[in-house]
Design an enzyme around this catalytic site. Structure first.
Site, mmCIF file in Angstrom:
data_model
loop_
_atom_site.group_PDB
_atom_site.id
_atom_site.type_symbol
_atom_site.label_atom_id
_atom_site.label_comp_id
_atom_site.label_asym_id
_atom_site.label_seq_id
_atom_site.Cartn_x
_atom_site.Cartn_y
_atom_site.Cartn_z
ATOM 1 C CG LEU A 1 7.874 -2.381 -3.873
ATOM 2 C CD1 LEU A 1 8.532 -2.556 -5.241
ATOM 3 C CD2 LEU A 1 7.232 -3.685 -3.435
ATOM 4 N NE ARG B 1 -0.518 0.258 4.982
ATOM 5 C CZ ARG B 1 -1.151 0.272 6.161
ATOM 6 N NH1 ARG B 1 -2.456 0.120 6.204
ATOM 7 N NH2 ARG B 1 -0.456 0.403 7.286
ATOM 8 C CB ILE C 1 6.107 3.203 24.694
ATOM 9 C CG1 ILE C 1 4.963 3.663 23.783
ATOM 10 C CG2 ILE C 1 6.663 4.356 25.505
ATOM 11 C CD1 ILE C 1 3.736 4.130 24.557
ATOM 12 C CB ALA D 1 14.622 -6.310 9.433
ATOM 13 C CG ASP E 1 7.944 -6.147 13.049
ATOM 14 O OD1 ASP E 1 8.846 -6.986 13.274
ATOM 15 O OD2 ASP E 1 8.171 -4.945 12.845
ATOM 16 C CG HIS F 1 47.218 -9.843 16.599
ATOM 17 N ND1 HIS F 1 46.686 -9.256 17.728
ATOM 18 C CD2 HIS F 1 48.420 -9.236 16.381
ATOM 19 C CE1 HIS F 1 47.544 -8.353 18.174
ATOM 20 N NE2 HIS F 1 48.604 -8.317 17.376
ATOM 21 N N GLY G 1 10.977 5.709 26.676
ATOM 22 C CA GLY G 1 11.269 4.316 26.373
ATOM 23 C C GLY G 1 12.734 4.119 26.068
#
Length: 464
Positions: free
Chosen positions: A38, A35, A269, A318, A310, A443, A179
């Site tokens: 992309l 919507r 939050i 992600a 999510d 190293h 937060g």
């Protein structure tokens, strides 16, 4: 007549577009519905543009401290509009890249607002026009949005969400960050380095509360030293625009409520899953506090309806979404992928200093009943860190004393968000302390601290 696909994906964030590419690789006919832009929130308004901003503040910090490297940089300043413009161009470049990937992989992109109208059917509204799609399988990857304070919705002027904080038209002079999770700490770090007077309010007893307690304590001292005011165990009872700023009612640990005025406030939050008004209720898709319930493959309780990212719950990352997308698609295509193992998902905070972790914290491992071997190695003991001028931080490893299993790894300091992957691979391969001890680390590198931390857990650290 509706267009027919093997798979339609609702949402083109890092879960959705990665799933679309993998599905195409496996020979499925795929469409993706978006919507907005992309790449979703992460690419356009989250992970990527925030890192561009943080890179700017990091360089600005180095310029202001050039003398410590034997350099001179006089009259250092910045152009806020150009800082924001660079961040937006980075997001734009990657958005164009996703468009190219969709074309390359023959994924049909359908722009508009999608709704699942029945099993295997979607309706996409494009202004006055509606497009109908049929699909054998549907993956919901609609993501999430910032959670508003119940008593103070973000107005984009003085009360911001992360989206407003990424495109400021003016630099805050006195900033309140509400937060102290990764998003809150990252924005606090950025604005503090750019010159704002920053205060963080956190209701819980410590900042970055999901991290190991030693990491949280270190970050508390580091951010305080940088000038950020940290108010933990502190509530917010009111927030309202006031004059040219915003007035906050802050309830301190002692119960006293104090009013304080700030130029701006960022609300960080948490998030709200985008599960409303996409047709899930009518189909009977089960949710838990708005998040879609899935099994280890991304399947919901309704046949042919899958969910990733999510919208399915924590961790809201992600890379978790992308991996879930690949697992779901491979299962849809008839493969036998492994189920999602959230214990092997790394978490990163791109503040200054950086924070990264994977697996159990020391406290969680103890709660689970493990007998532990814990190693810890400081940045000050590493030659590369000293040469970089980044000698603050540490690497911590937590092992099962009985089996040598790496239960968790926790880092704070320069570039630890890059280093953490070594431990993620170790956990995925079920490596024990024996293999890690016998591994040769180059190293001079920061990664040597990873080796030393493992050695330290067994009393064998060489340089500390």
């Amino acid at each position: 007549m509706a267009d027919t696909y093997d798979l339609v994906i609702l949402g083109s964030g890092p879960g959705g577009y990665v799933a679309a590419i993998r599905a195409s690789q496996l020979g499925l006919k795929v469409a993706i519905v978006e919507r907005e832009r992309l790449g979703g929130i992460c690419l356009n308004w989250g992970c990527i543009p925030t890192k561009a901003l943080l890179r700017t503040s990091e360089i600005y910090h180095y310029m202001q401290n050039a003398e410590s490297y034997g350099l001179k940089a006089d009259n250092v300043g910045f152009d806020l509009a150009k800082v924001v413009d660079r961040s937006r161009k980075v997001a734009g470049q990657l958005n164009a890249g996703v468009k190219g990937l969709m074309k390359k992989n023959k994924v049909t992109v359908v722009e508009g607002v999608g709704t699942v109208t029945a099993k295997g059917k979607l309706s996409v509204k494009q202004g006055d026009k509606t497009v109908e799609l049929d699909a054998k399988n549907i993956i919901v990857a609609t993501g999430a949005r910032a959670r508003d304070l119940p008593f103070a919705k973000a107005d984009g002027k003085t009360i911001w969400t992360y989206r407003h904080a990424m495109v400021p038209t003016e630099m805050p002079t006195k900033l309140l960050v509400i937060g102290s999770g990764a998003i809150g700490v990252e924005f606090a770090s950025f604005y503090n380095d750019m010159g704002a007077d920053v205060t963080i309010v956190e209701m819980l007893p410590r900042i970055l509360p999901v991290e190991d307690e030693e990491v949280s304590a270190f970050m508390d001292k580091a951010l305080t030293k940088q000038g950020i005011k940290l108010l933990t165990g502190t509530g917010l009872e009111g927030l309202a625009p006031s004059g040219n700023g915003v007035t906050a009612k802050i309830k301190h640990k002692d119960g006293k409520v104090v009013e304080e005025t700030f130029s701006h406030a960022i609300v960080a939050i948490g998030i709200v899953p985008n599960t409303e008004n996409i047709g899930l209720e009518a189909l009977g898709v089960e949710t838990d506090r708005g998040h879609i319930k899935t099994d280890g493959y991304g399947r919901t309780n309704v046949d042919g309806i899958w969910a990733i990212g999510d919208v399915t719950g924590a961790p809201w990352l992600a890379h978790k979404a992308s991996h879930e997308g690949i697992i779901a698609v491979e299962k849809i295509a008839g493969g036998s992928p492994h189920q999602m193992n959230k214990a092997n998902i790394p978490g990163c905070t791109y503040s200054r200093p950086q924070v990264a972790s994977v697996g159990m914290t020391e406290a969680k491992a103890k709660e689970a009943g493990y007998e532990l071997k814990v190693g810890k190695f400081p940045f000050i003991g590493n030659g590369k860190a000293i040469a970089l001028g980044e000698a603050e931080g540490f690497v911590k490893t937590v092992f099962d004393a009985k089996t040598g299993e790496l239960l968790g790894a926790h880092m704070v300091g320069a570039e630890v968000t890059e280093l953490i992957q070594g431990y993620v691979v170790a956990r995925q391969l079920e490596t024990t302390e024996a293999e890690l001890m016998e591994t040769v680390f180059a190293h001079p590198t920061l990664s040597e601290m990873m080796h030393e931390s493992v050695l330290g857990a067994y009393g064998r650290s060489i340089h500390y």
